[in-house]
Write a protein that holds these residues in place. Structure first.
Motif, PDB file in Angstrom:
ATOM      1  N   SER A 231       0.459   3.819   4.545  1.00  0.00           N
ATOM      2  CA  SER A 231      -0.292   2.554   4.602  1.00  0.00           C
ATOM      3  C   SER A 231      -1.386   2.517   3.550  1.00  0.00           C
ATOM      4  O   SER A 231      -1.788   1.447   3.101  1.00  0.00           O
ATOM      5  CB  SER A 231      -0.888   2.348   5.999  1.00  0.00           C
ATOM      6  OG  SER A 231      -1.721   3.426   6.342  1.00  0.00           O
ATOM      7  N   LEU A 232      -1.852   3.698   3.123  1.00  0.00           N
ATOM      8  CA  LEU A 232      -2.883   3.726   2.082  1.00  0.00           C
ATOM      9  C   LEU A 232      -2.318   3.319   0.728  1.00  0.00           C
ATOM     10  O   LEU A 232      -3.030   2.782  -0.120  1.00  0.00           O
ATOM     11  CB  LEU A 232      -3.494   5.131   1.972  1.00  0.00           C
ATOM     12  CG  LEU A 232      -4.293   5.631   3.174  1.00  0.00           C
ATOM     13  CD1 LEU A 232      -4.821   7.030   2.900  1.00  0.00           C
ATOM     14  CD2 LEU A 232      -5.440   4.696   3.504  1.00  0.00           C
ATOM     15  N   SER A 233      -1.020   3.565   0.536  1.00  0.00           N
ATOM     16  CA  SER A 233      -0.425   3.247  -0.765  1.00  0.00           C
ATOM     17  C   SER A 233      -0.373   1.745  -1.004  1.00  0.00           C
ATOM     18  O   SER A 233      -0.207   1.292  -2.134  1.00  0.00           O
ATOM     19  CB  SER A 233       0.969   3.859  -0.869  1.00  0.00           C
ATOM     20  OG  SER A 233       1.803   3.281   0.111  1.00  0.00           O
ATOM     21  N   ASP A 234      -0.516   0.947   0.069  1.00  0.00           N
ATOM     22  CA  ASP A 234      -0.512  -0.504  -0.100  1.00  0.00           C
ATOM     23  C   ASP A 234      -1.859  -1.029  -0.564  1.00  0.00           C
ATOM     24  O   ASP A 234      -1.978  -2.202  -0.920  1.00  0.00           O
ATOM     25  CB  ASP A 234      -0.145  -1.191   1.233  1.00  0.00           C
ATOM     26  CG  ASP A 234       1.241  -0.770   1.711  1.00  0.00           C
ATOM     27  OD1 ASP A 234       2.072  -0.445   0.846  1.00  0.00           O
ATOM     28  OD2 ASP A 234       1.464  -0.761   2.932  1.00  0.00           O
ATOM     29  N   LEU A 235      -2.866  -0.168  -0.534  1.00  0.00           N
ATOM     30  CA  LEU A 235      -4.214  -0.624  -0.892  1.00  0.00           C
ATOM     31  C   LEU A 235      -4.429  -0.488  -2.387  1.00  0.00           C
ATOM     32  O   LEU A 235      -3.906   0.424  -3.032  1.00  0.00           O
ATOM     33  CB  LEU A 235      -5.253   0.188  -0.121  1.00  0.00           C
ATOM     34  CG  LEU A 235      -5.101   0.148   1.414  1.00  0.00           C
ATOM     35  CD1 LEU A 235      -6.139   1.034   2.077  1.00  0.00           C
ATOM     36  CD2 LEU A 235      -5.219  -1.280   1.928  1.00  0.00           C
ATOM     37  N   ASP A 236      -5.219  -1.401  -2.921  1.00  0.00           N
ATOM     38  CA  ASP A 236      -5.359  -1.465  -4.374  1.00  0.00           C
ATOM     39  C   ASP A 236      -6.539  -0.674  -4.904  1.00  0.00           C
ATOM     40  O   ASP A 236      -6.468  -0.094  -5.978  1.00  0.00           O
ATOM     41  CB  ASP A 236      -5.501  -2.930  -4.815  1.00  0.00           C
ATOM     42  CG  ASP A 236      -4.255  -3.733  -4.472  1.00  0.00           C
ATOM     43  OD1 ASP A 236      -3.163  -3.148  -4.566  1.00  0.00           O
ATOM     44  OD2 ASP A 236      -4.386  -4.909  -4.106  1.00  0.00           O
ATOM     45  N   THR A 237      -7.627  -0.677  -4.185  1.00  0.00           N
ATOM     46  CA  THR A 237      -8.833  -0.082  -4.749  1.00  0.00           C
ATOM     47  C   THR A 237      -9.294   1.109  -3.924  1.00  0.00           C
ATOM     48  O   THR A 237      -8.932   1.249  -2.750  1.00  0.00           O
ATOM     49  CB  THR A 237      -9.988  -1.108  -4.797  1.00  0.00           C
ATOM     50  OG1 THR A 237     -10.362  -1.438  -3.456  1.00  0.00           O
ATOM     51  CG2 THR A 237      -9.562  -2.358  -5.542  1.00  0.00           C
ATOM     52  N   THR A 239     -12.229   1.588  -2.918  1.00  0.00           N
ATOM     53  CA  THR A 239     -13.112   1.099  -1.848  1.00  0.00           C
ATOM     54  C   THR A 239     -12.297   0.748  -0.610  1.00  0.00           C
ATOM     55  O   THR A 239     -12.689   1.060   0.523  1.00  0.00           O
ATOM     56  CB  THR A 239     -13.885  -0.147  -2.337  1.00  0.00           C
ATOM     57  OG1 THR A 239     -14.557   0.196  -3.549  1.00  0.00           O
ATOM     58  CG2 THR A 239     -14.881  -0.617  -1.299  1.00  0.00           C
ATOM     59  N   GLN A 240     -11.138   0.105  -0.843  1.00  0.00           N
ATOM     60  CA  GLN A 240     -10.280  -0.256   0.300  1.00  0.00           C
ATOM     61  C   GLN A 240      -9.793   0.998   1.020  1.00  0.00           C
ATOM     62  O   GLN A 240      -9.734   1.036   2.252  1.00  0.00           O
ATOM     63  CB  GLN A 240      -9.083  -1.072  -0.193  1.00  0.00           C
ATOM     64  CG  GLN A 240      -9.450  -2.490  -0.622  1.00  0.00           C
ATOM     65  CD  GLN A 240      -8.237  -3.237  -1.169  1.00  0.00           C
ATOM     66  OE1 GLN A 240      -7.452  -2.677  -1.921  1.00  0.00           O
ATOM     67  NE2 GLN A 240      -8.096  -4.491  -0.797  1.00  0.00           N
ATOM     68  N   VAL A 241      -9.452   2.013   0.251  1.00  0.00           N
ATOM     69  CA  VAL A 241      -8.969   3.269   0.846  1.00  0.00           C
ATOM     70  C   VAL A 241     -10.077   3.909   1.675  1.00  0.00           C
ATOM     71  O   VAL A 241      -9.861   4.336   2.822  1.00  0.00           O
ATOM     72  CB  VAL A 241      -8.483   4.240  -0.252  1.00  0.00           C
ATOM     73  CG1 VAL A 241      -8.174   5.618   0.342  1.00  0.00           C
ATOM     74  CG2 VAL A 241      -7.253   3.679  -0.947  1.00  0.00           C
ATOM     75  N   ILE A 242     -11.273   3.955   1.117  1.00  0.00           N
ATOM     76  CA  ILE A 242     -12.396   4.576   1.831  1.00  0.00           C
ATOM     77  C   ILE A 242     -12.704   3.804   3.108  1.00  0.00           C
ATOM     78  O   ILE A 242     -12.905   4.379   4.179  1.00  0.00           O
ATOM     79  CB  ILE A 242     -13.631   4.649   0.908  1.00  0.00           C
ATOM     80  CG1 ILE A 242     -13.354   5.655  -0.227  1.00  0.00           C
ATOM     81  CG2 ILE A 242     -14.882   5.034   1.684  1.00  0.00           C
ATOM     82  CD1 ILE A 242     -14.399   5.666  -1.312  1.00  0.00           C
ATOM     83  N   ASN A 243     -12.710   2.466   3.002  1.00  0.00           N
ATOM     84  CA  ASN A 243     -12.990   1.650   4.185  1.00  0.00           C
ATOM     85  C   ASN A 243     -11.928   1.878   5.268  1.00  0.00           C
ATOM     86  O   ASN A 243     -12.234   1.942   6.459  1.00  0.00           O
ATOM     87  CB  ASN A 243     -13.049   0.171   3.803  1.00  0.00           C
ATOM     88  CG  ASN A 243     -14.310  -0.157   3.016  1.00  0.00           C
ATOM     89  OD1 ASN A 243     -15.310   0.577   3.078  1.00  0.00           O
ATOM     90  ND2 ASN A 243     -14.274  -1.231   2.249  1.00  0.00           N
ATOM     91  N   LYS A 244     -10.683   1.999   4.835  1.00  0.00           N
ATOM     92  CA  LYS A 244      -9.592   2.227   5.783  1.00  0.00           C
ATOM     93  C   LYS A 244      -9.769   3.581   6.490  1.00  0.00           C
ATOM     94  O   LYS A 244      -9.625   3.694   7.716  1.00  0.00           O
ATOM     95  CB  LYS A 244      -8.253   2.216   5.034  1.00  0.00           C
ATOM     96  CG  LYS A 244      -7.031   2.268   5.914  1.00  0.00           C
ATOM     97  CD  LYS A 244      -6.687   0.897   6.432  1.00  0.00           C
ATOM     98  CE  LYS A 244      -5.342   0.883   7.125  1.00  0.00           C
ATOM     99  NZ  LYS A 244      -5.055  -0.423   7.704  1.00  0.00           N
ATOM    100  N   LEU A 245     -10.100   4.601   5.703  1.00  0.00           N
ATOM    101  CA  LEU A 245     -10.283   5.935   6.276  1.00  0.00           C
ATOM    102  C   LEU A 245     -11.483   5.965   7.212  1.00  0.00           C
ATOM    103  O   LEU A 245     -11.441   6.586   8.274  1.00  0.00           O
ATOM    104  CB  LEU A 245     -10.448   6.968   5.162  1.00  0.00           C
ATOM    105  CG  LEU A 245      -9.198   7.256   4.327  1.00  0.00           C
ATOM    106  CD1 LEU A 245      -9.522   8.225   3.193  1.00  0.00           C
ATOM    107  CD2 LEU A 245      -8.090   7.835   5.202  1.00  0.00           C
ATOM    108  N   LEU A 246     -12.542   5.260   6.811  1.00  0.00           N
ATOM    109  CA  LEU A 246     -13.722   5.226   7.675  1.00  0.00           C
ATOM    110  C   LEU A 246     -13.398   4.551   8.999  1.00  0.00           C
ATOM    111  O   LEU A 246     -13.851   4.979  10.063  1.00  0.00           O
ATOM    112  CB  LEU A 246     -14.867   4.492   6.966  1.00  0.00           C
ATOM    113  CG  LEU A 246     -15.600   5.293   5.894  1.00  0.00           C
ATOM    114  CD1 LEU A 246     -16.612   4.422   5.158  1.00  0.00           C
ATOM    115  CD2 LEU A 246     -16.296   6.505   6.505  1.00  0.00           C
ATOM    116  N   GLY A 247     -12.581   3.487   8.922  1.00  0.00           N
ATOM    117  CA  GLY A 247     -12.165   2.806  10.151  1.00  0.00           C
ATOM    118  C   GLY A 247     -11.407   3.744  11.070  1.00  0.00           C
ATOM    119  O   GLY A 247     -11.613   3.757  12.286  1.00  0.00           O
TER     120      GLY A 247
END
Lengths: 472, 181
Positions: A231-237, A239-247
């Motif tokens: 699901s992380l591979s669908d993210l572009d930036t 920041t999006q990856v970090i926000n996803k992981l933090l969530g």
């Protein structure tokens, strides 16, 4: 491949091995000792760690090779050094890295003398076993290894990034025994593992006699489990990856439960024993799962030409295409979305120590060190045992230590450890308690600190806490 | 005084722990890391009888077959192949000498490399083995990696219409790779 090799070696530099915290274990002045033994003796009333600074732990290494072994300044060609190491290492050798960052840590003693403690920490844990056969195949090829079975089952790697929420209770149940238990909730941010693989590749003189060799892949099964990665591979930036992981770190990931158990037993005035078992639990991967399984077997013996009588304009037979199709059909690749359970790497500590030196006690008129009610002497020597369950079996370490409380506010612990990485790991821990501020720093393999490149593993932990003892 | 000395000791120890260094190493050597595997793979094989000639026509002297061999034009091969050793083992029970010809062609059928192997005559009771090793070195390997197919011609000097026999081929290739940055 070259980049991969370079990255593996550089990895040791930036991520300083195993999860053994042999110096920190038993350092009862620091609240973090409770995370290694929930049954530690506790002599204070309250504590809280400085957020994000109460425990920083980086630890990494290899069981069979140091950075210096490969990158030393030498007249010997680096490729020769790598080749020598590939043949020297065994498939039980491994590379590991662990990192922990404590976000929150607190504790208090209630009126019934139960000490409650809790907190949150983030952890990354990685282990890669050295796939010796595959390394030989990549480094030298198969031309000089006719008849040798290359073991595909040597592929064994796992990594986890998770947040751990924990809450524990500690109680001195009588003059001799202190026990503790800690419940843990794991929130996995991402996880990957490939640990149950099998199969062989071998090139042998042809049994059928059709061609010169048979290149045989037998009973190959390669499994890769991932959760939270695709699901992380669908993210572009980033920041999006970090926000996803933090969530995910806040209960948004795959959850698991575990427990730590520990106890300290004062055998007599001179002798103390303790033991703990940590991370007895599992993570239940149910979300964002993508697992892969490749299985099959194939016997390659080249391309057989049939010389069919073709007319003008007829195409030749699709030998090569058929070969590729046959190989593709021989190996099934399944993508699996089923949930799976991942056991946590269970860790065990045990210790016995002999106390000696300056006698101390709890009497305020006594000109002695404030050691808490349990400690009778300001020095001790002892033996510690550590083991961690890894995919290919337990890794074990044995430690001799010397502890000295030099004053009310300064203690040291020196260790000598034999483990999978080295038989001569010297560690040192320094702990200060100035007013309410507790600071500790511990490191091992100190003999290599003048040149870390020669160390097969290095570990460093430090942190700040506020400790309140009503007796002070 | 004792407290002060302890603090000085602590401070010094912390500084030392955080000033650990890496020395006597040269990471630029990573540029010199070179993987040089030698990979052996079976190549072509066949069993050719006189019927393969006569099925085409009376007195036919040449049989041919073609196979694509995209392995040679894969980017990985083009970038890393530095040498190839072809080994051909011909076992001939025909009582006449044959010529085998291996042409490596690109998609436009331009010939980039050719191997011609005279195969000694044998007999049904005593097949004769003719071996040939073709070593393609660095200077000419680039030609090989332009070819995506192999045409095999077996040429008889005279008719095989009334001859019994088998031409058996077994072959392998050792691919020498050099993987660098």
């Amino acid at each position: 491949m070259k980049y991969l090799i370079t990255c593996v070696f550089m990895f040791w530099i930036v991520s300083l091995l195993s999860q053994n915290k042999e110096v920190l274990y038993g350092l009862e002045e620091t609240p973090q000792a409770m995370l290694l033994n929930p049954g530690s003796r506790i002599s204070y009333e309250y504590h809280f760690g400085v957020p994000l600074l109460s425990h920083i732990h980086v630890n990494g290494g290899s069981s069979g090779v140091s950075v210096y072994d490969i990158f030393q300044e030498s007249s010997l060609d680096i490729n020769t050094r790598i080749s020598n190491k590939i043949f020297e290492l065994e498939n039980t050798d491994f590379f590991t890295a662990t990192q922990q960052l404590e976000i929150l840590n607190f504790g208090w003693k209630n009126k019934k003398n139960y000490y409650f403690s809790g907190g949150i920490y983030q952890e990354f844990d990685f282990i890669l076993y050295f796939p010796k056969d595959l390394a030989i195949l990549a480094w030298e090829g198969n031309a000089n290894y006719i008849g040798k079975e290359f073991n595909l089952g040597e592929i064994n790697v796992s990594g986890d990034l998770l947040t751990v929420y924990h809450f524990g209770v500690n109680k001195k149940i009588n003059k001799k025994i202190t026990v503790g238990v800690r419940a843990k909730l794991y929130s996995s941010m991402l996880s990957f593992s490939s640990t149950s693989n099998s199969g062989t590749f071998v090139t042998i003189p042809s049994e059928s006699g059709d061609n010169i060799y048979d290149h045989i892949v037998s009973n190959a099964t390669i499994n890769v489990n991932t959760s939270g990665i695709t699901s992380l591979s669908d993210l572009d930036t980033r920041t999006q990856v970090i926000n996803k992981l933090l969530g995910r770190s806040f209960f948004g990931g795959n959850l698991g439960i575990g427990v730590d158990l520990g106890a300290t037993y004062e055998i007599n005035e001179k002798w103390t024993a303790s033991a703990s078992i940590l991370d007895l639990g599992a993570i239940f991967h149910k979300k964002n799962i993508e697992s892969y399984q490749v299985s099959g077997e194939y016997n390659l013996d080249g391309i057989e030409l049939l010389f069919p009588p073709l007319g003008n304009g007829d195409s030749s037979l699709p030998y090569y295409e058929d070969l590729i199709d046959d190989i593709g059909a021989a190996f099934t690749i399944d993508t699996i979305y089923n949930s799976y359970i991942q056991m946590r790497p269970v860790k065990m500590y045990a210790s016995v120590k002999y106390n000696f030196g300056q006698a101390i006690g709890g009497d305020k008129t006594c000109n002695c060190l404030k050691m808490g009610e349990n400690q009778k002497y300001n020095q001790s020597i002892g033996f510690q045992y550590f083991s961690i369950i890894r995919p290919k079996g337990p890794q074990i370490a044995a430690t001799l230590f010397y502890y000295h409380r030099l004053s009310d506010y300064f203690s040291v612990k020196a260790t000598y450890t034999a483990d999978s990485y080295s038989y001569s790991n010297v560690g040192l821990g320094l702990i200060t308690n100035i007013k309410m501020v507790n600071f500790y720093i511990v490191a091992d393999n100190l003999q290599w600190y003048s040149n870390l490149a020669k160390a097969k593993s290095v570990s460093l932990q430090f942190g700040f806490n506020i400790i309140i003892d009503k007796n002070e | 005084m004792k407290k002060k000395s302890h603090l000085i000791f602590l401070f010094t120890a912390v500084i030392l722990l955080f000033t650990a260094c890496v020395k006597d190493t040269d990471f630029d050597q990573s540029d010199d890391i070179l993987l040089t595997p030698a990979i052996v793979l079976d190549f072509l094989f066949f069993n050719l009888g006189s019927e393969n000639f006569t099925d085409i026509g009376v007195n036919n002297l040449v049989v041919s077959d073609t196979t694509f061999f995209d392995l040679l034009i894969e980017d990985f091969t083009i970038d890393n192949l530095i040498k190839a050793d072809f080994y051909f083992k011909n076992t001939n029970s025909f009582s006449i000498q044959l010529n085998t010809q291996y042409q490596f062609l690109d998609e436009n059928n331009d010939v980039y490399y050719e191997i011609i192997i005279p195969v000694n005559s044998g007999s049904l009771s005593n097949p004769v083995i003719t071996e040939h090793i073709e070593i393609i070195e660095e200077g000419t390997i680039v030609n090989l990696t332009k070819a995506d197919k192999v045409v095999v011609n077996v040429i008889a000097p005279s008719s095989l219409d009334n001859l019994d026999g088998i031409l058996n081929l077994q072959s392998k290739t050792i691919y020498y790779l050099s993987l660098e940055q």
